[in-house]
Design a protein around this motif. Sequence first.
Motif, PDB file in Angstrom:
ATOM      1  N   UNK A  60       0.858  -1.174   0.000  1.00 32.48           N
ATOM      2  CA  UNK A  60       0.000   0.000   0.000  1.00 32.48           C
ATOM      3  C   UNK A  60       0.900   1.232   0.000  1.00 32.48           C
ATOM      4  N   UNK A  61       0.309   2.414   0.116  1.00 27.97           N
ATOM      5  CA  UNK A  61       1.093   3.645  -0.003  1.00 27.97           C
ATOM      6  C   UNK A  61       2.179   3.811   1.039  1.00 27.97           C
ATOM      7  N   UNK A  62       2.069   3.085   2.157  1.00 24.14           N
ATOM      8  CA  UNK A  62       3.071   3.228   3.215  1.00 24.14           C
ATOM      9  C   UNK A  62       4.437   2.697   2.808  1.00 24.14           C
ATOM     10  N   UNK A  63       4.513   1.925   1.715  1.00 21.36           N
ATOM     11  CA  UNK A  63       5.814   1.407   1.283  1.00 21.36           C
ATOM     12  C   UNK A  63       6.760   2.531   0.869  1.00 21.36           C
ATOM     13  N   UNK A  64       6.231   3.737   0.629  1.00 21.54           N
ATOM     14  CA  UNK A  64       7.052   4.869   0.202  1.00 21.54           C
ATOM     15  C   UNK A  64       7.556   5.739   1.362  1.00 21.54           C
ATOM     16  N   UNK A  65       7.248   5.378   2.606  1.00 21.98           N
ATOM     17  CA  UNK A  65       7.534   6.271   3.726  1.00 21.98           C
ATOM     18  C   UNK A  65       9.004   6.671   3.823  1.00 21.98           C
ATOM     19  N   UNK A  66       9.918   5.724   3.629  1.00 20.41           N
ATOM     20  CA  UNK A  66      11.343   6.041   3.769  1.00 20.41           C
ATOM     21  C   UNK A  66      11.804   7.007   2.677  1.00 20.41           C
ATOM     22  N   UNK A  67      11.269   6.845   1.480  1.00 18.56           N
ATOM     23  CA  UNK A  67      11.601   7.761   0.389  1.00 18.56           C
ATOM     24  C   UNK A  67      10.949   9.119   0.626  1.00 18.56           C
ATOM     25  N   UNK A  68       9.707   9.128   1.060  1.00 14.03           N
ATOM     26  CA  UNK A  68       8.993  10.387   1.302  1.00 14.03           C
ATOM     27  C   UNK A  68       9.717  11.238   2.336  1.00 14.03           C
TER      28      UNK A  68
END
Length: 257
Positions: A45-53
């Motif tokens: 889900x969208x949380x997979x991008x947290x480290x990049x964000x």
Amino acid sequence: MDRRTFSAAVLVCAASALVSARALAIPPAQVKARNVVLAHGLFADGSCWLDVIARLQAAGMNCTAVQNPLTTLSEAADSVTRVLDRQDGPTVLVAHSFAGMIITETGVHQNVSALVYVAARAPDAGEDYPALAKNYPTPPASAGIVFDGDEGRLSESAFLHDFAGDLPEARARTLYAVQEPFHKALLAGKTAHAAWRSKPSYYAVSTEDRTINPDLQRFMAKRMSAKTIEVKSSHLSLISHPDEISRLILEAARPSA
């Protein structure tokens, strides 16, 4: 782990991300796009991008992670288009895995200034992606897809070893717990557009990928004449190597030389 220890660990992780992100920051005058829209693929889900964000935000970027419905390609594309409509200027559109189908379709949007593919599908307009993929050895993760009626997901074993193989097991298990099931109808979709034919494109190949064959990734990157990097990573390079992925996105945000 007690509450105090957990809170301390979160603060350490946040501080680490901030230090990394400061090293990625670029002067405003050298940036073409300040907006980044990120689309997730299957089993996520969208949380997979947290480290990049975290890194992109600290570098001054405005980020939005789309929560794709993973029902049909047209509905997934609509979810990205609605987010692109809200952007106030040039936008870097980023995809991981299956979401490459989505940004290939929606990247023709007037707000999109560049495309970034992270171990992602990159079909041509109307292309049968499964047929293209059959030209390369089948990756191990494919055997781990299980269905409950019309909904598909990865088994725990395949998720831990073939999808997130270079992540700490505890982190991989957390991601497994939040994976979003996909509908069979999603896989039948074909793109009507190939945005990479008209937009600057970038590609991060995961060299240790057991979900999308690395040689297939290289073929797609070369076909689109993408600026390409190779990351020694599992399919989840956006989590195991967020610095490299963030740098590639920031490069896509810069004006062309």
